[in-house]
Design a protein around this motif. Structure first.
Motif, PDB file in Angstrom:
ATOM      1  N   ALA A   1       5.197   4.569 -13.368  1.00  0.00           N
ATOM      2  CA  ALA A   1       4.477   3.762 -12.853  1.00  0.00           C
ATOM      3  C   ALA A   1       3.025   3.990 -12.849  1.00  0.00           C
ATOM      4  O   ALA A   1       2.260   2.864 -12.421  1.00  0.00           O
ATOM      5  CB  ALA A   1       5.092   3.469 -11.490  1.00  0.00           C
ATOM      6  N   GLY A   2       2.737   5.030 -13.347  1.00  0.00           N
ATOM      7  CA  GLY A   2       1.010   5.257 -13.148  1.00  0.00           C
ATOM      8  C   GLY A   2       0.544   5.844 -12.003  1.00  0.00           C
ATOM      9  O   GLY A   2      -0.514   5.738 -11.959  1.00  0.00           O
ATOM     10  N   ALA A   3       1.495   6.396 -11.107  1.00  0.00           N
ATOM     11  CA  ALA A   3       0.983   6.703  -9.773  1.00  0.00           C
ATOM     12  C   ALA A   3       0.717   8.200  -9.911  1.00  0.00           C
ATOM     13  O   ALA A   3       0.092   8.703  -9.101  1.00  0.00           O
ATOM     14  CB  ALA A   3       2.148   6.315  -8.669  1.00  0.00           C
ATOM     15  N   LEU A   4       1.133   8.843 -10.905  1.00  0.00           N
ATOM     16  CA  LEU A   4       0.702  10.080 -11.169  1.00  0.00           C
ATOM     17  C   LEU A   4       0.598  10.662 -12.634  1.00  0.00           C
ATOM     18  O   LEU A   4       0.950   9.723 -13.435  1.00  0.00           O
ATOM     19  CB  LEU A   4       2.258  11.166 -10.977  1.00  0.00           C
ATOM     20  N   SER A   5      -0.408  11.420 -12.606  1.00  0.00           N
ATOM     21  CA  SER A   5      -0.523  11.927 -14.283  1.00  0.00           C
ATOM     22  C   SER A   5       0.677  12.548 -14.861  1.00  0.00           C
ATOM     23  O   SER A   5       1.318  13.244 -14.025  1.00  0.00           O
ATOM     24  CB  SER A   5      -1.951  12.591 -14.301  1.00  0.00           C
ATOM     25  N   ASP A   6       0.839  12.273 -16.115  1.00  0.00           N
ATOM     26  CA  ASP A   6       1.836  13.228 -16.841  1.00  0.00           C
ATOM     27  C   ASP A   6       1.579  14.659 -16.610  1.00  0.00           C
ATOM     28  O   ASP A   6       0.640  15.324 -17.233  1.00  0.00           O
ATOM     29  CB  ASP A   6       1.926  12.661 -18.115  1.00  0.00           C
ATOM     30  N   ARG A   7       2.697  15.403 -16.101  1.00  0.00           N
ATOM     31  CA  ARG A   7       2.580  16.737 -15.974  1.00  0.00           C
ATOM     32  C   ARG A   7       2.380  17.475 -17.207  1.00  0.00           C
ATOM     33  O   ARG A   7       1.936  18.662 -17.376  1.00  0.00           O
ATOM     34  CB  ARG A   7       3.929  17.416 -15.158  1.00  0.00           C
TER      35      ARG A   7
ATOM     36  N   GLY B   1       0.625  -1.228  -0.044  1.00  0.00           N
ATOM     37  CA  GLY B   1      -0.030  -0.045  -0.139  1.00  0.00           C
ATOM     38  C   GLY B   1       0.824   1.355   0.007  1.00  0.00           C
ATOM     39  O   GLY B   1       0.227   2.529   0.090  1.00  0.00           O
ATOM     40  N   THR B   2       2.125   1.243  -0.306  1.00  0.00           N
ATOM     41  CA  THR B   2       3.214   2.306  -0.164  1.00  0.00           C
ATOM     42  C   THR B   2       4.067   2.335  -1.345  1.00  0.00           C
ATOM     43  O   THR B   2       4.488   1.497  -1.859  1.00  0.00           O
ATOM     44  CB  THR B   2       3.763   2.175   1.103  1.00  0.00           C
ATOM     45  N   LEU B   3       4.063   3.453  -1.973  1.00  0.00           N
ATOM     46  CA  LEU B   3       5.000   3.622  -3.121  1.00  0.00           C
ATOM     47  C   LEU B   3       6.489   3.957  -2.415  1.00  0.00           C
ATOM     48  O   LEU B   3       6.663   4.737  -1.485  1.00  0.00           O
ATOM     49  CB  LEU B   3       4.726   5.048  -3.767  1.00  0.00           C
ATOM     50  N   SER B   4       7.266   3.062  -2.868  1.00  0.00           N
ATOM     51  CA  SER B   4       8.779   3.332  -2.256  1.00  0.00           C
ATOM     52  C   SER B   4       9.789   3.746  -3.312  1.00  0.00           C
ATOM     53  O   SER B   4       9.522   3.251  -4.471  1.00  0.00           O
ATOM     54  CB  SER B   4       9.367   2.133  -1.714  1.00  0.00           C
ATOM     55  N   LEU B   5      10.683   4.673  -3.160  1.00  0.00           N
ATOM     56  CA  LEU B   5      11.582   5.188  -4.063  1.00  0.00           C
ATOM     57  C   LEU B   5      12.850   5.330  -3.525  1.00  0.00           C
ATOM     58  O   LEU B   5      13.014   5.957  -2.398  1.00  0.00           O
ATOM     59  CB  LEU B   5      10.968   6.475  -4.643  1.00  0.00           C
ATOM     60  N   LEU B   6      13.987   5.185  -4.224  1.00  0.00           N
ATOM     61  CA  LEU B   6      15.153   5.348  -3.501  1.00  0.00           C
ATOM     62  C   LEU B   6      16.166   6.144  -4.817  1.00  0.00           C
ATOM     63  O   LEU B   6      16.299   5.618  -5.879  1.00  0.00           O
ATOM     64  CB  LEU B   6      16.014   3.866  -3.169  1.00  0.00           C
TER      65      LEU B   6
END
Length: 309
Positions: A179-185, A144-149
């Motif tokens: 990843a489809g978690a945001l719309s394209d700015r 349930g969490t987006l993880s990024l490094l």
């Protein structure tokens, strides 16, 4: 408590390395070190070795394959993924991990040329790896969490489920768009609409320099996501990656042709004395049988002679 020496191979040279000692409880046991693979080999002691390979050289994905495991699964993976791969599958090495709750199988794909390069470098340095893992698996999956490094010019990402990848030369927000978690700015800007706030929760890891470098991106993400939690890596990326892979929730590339070869001589060595004794008894029994057979043959000949007389 098991201890591991986690060695991270360099991107440009397989002989360049970073290393750190961790245990299977996710605790680091020392400071990170850097140098050549020969220097890393001197830190092994009695520890098992986990080797992290550059994520930009490996494709990590997940697929639905009904076959449980073994040679049949390894044979099926190229056919399941060949349409999404640009390179000839005959030049690629496929490895799979433990099936996830979704039913999908995590898979790592890398060129055999790279595998040969890495294994040769380790062999030349006298290092025998128990596991070889793409480094982006060091970013833990949190349901349930987006993880990024952020690691220099690379961004590791996973969505806590079945999506995980590495992108080079992008911003953190670009990885979320991919990843489809945001719309394209760019689409939002052309349409003149404000992007709608997402319900996503992002946990990001980076060094202080990367937090400053992407400061505008972090601000933008806080406006577009429900929450953004940035964790600074004071000692660099390796300790974070190492404590995660020590738990074993990853894909080990050392499978199939690159898997550990069974040393039958080593397995039989503890039984050598018993085997010698058994063979001695067997030989003694055969000698006894031969003596009995010779005696009975002589008695038979004597009885035939008496009968004839």
């Amino acid at each position: 408590m098991a201890e591991y020496l986690v060695i991270r191979l360099g991107r440009t040279s397989a002989d360049a390395a970073e290393w750190i000692v961790v245990d299977n409880n996710g605790t680091r046991r020392g400071a990170p070190g850097t140098g050549s693979l020969e220097q890393a080999a001197g830190e092994i002691g009695g520890r098992s070795v986990i080797v992290l390979v550059p994520a930009i050289e490996v494709i990590t994905t997940s697929v639905h394959v009904p076959i449980r495991g073994g040679a049949r699964l390894r044979a099926a993976l190229p056919f399941a993924l060949e349409e999404s791969l640009a390179e000839d599958v005959e030049n690629l090495h496929f490895a799979s991990g433990t099936r996830r709750d979704s039913g999908k199988l995590p898979v790592a794909v890398v060129s055999t040329e790279k595998m040969d390069e890495w294994t040769s470098a380790l062999q030349d340095a006298g290092i025998e790896a128990a596991r070889m893992v793409p480094e982006n698996y060091g970013l833990a999956r949190i349901p349930g969490t987006l993880s990024l490094l952020v690691d220099r010019d690379c961004v590791f990402f996973n969505d806590g489920a079945d999506t995980e990848f590495t992108l080079q030369g992008v911003r953190p927000s670009d990885a979320l768009v991919a990843a489809g978690a945001l719309s394209d700015r760019s689409d939002d800007e052309e349409g003149g609409e404000e992007p709608a706030e997402s319900e996503g929760h992002l946990v990001a890891y980076c060094e202080a320099s990367d937090e400053e470098r992407f400061s505008h991106d972090w601000i933008a993400l806080r406006h577009e996501l429900h929450s953004v939690d940035i964790n600074l890596l004071a000692d660099g990326v390796l300790p974070k990656l190492a404590v995660t892979v020590a738990s074993g929730d990853d894909v080990n590339l050392l499978q199939g042709a690159y898997g550990a070869k069974t040393d039958y001589r080593a397995q039989l060595r503890p039984w050598r004395s018993a085997a010698v004794l058994f063979l001695g008894l067997l030989l003694l029994g055969l000698v006894g049988k031969a003596v009995d057979y010779n005696r009975l043959s002589q008695e038979e000949a004597a009885l035939k002679a008496r009968f004839t007389e």
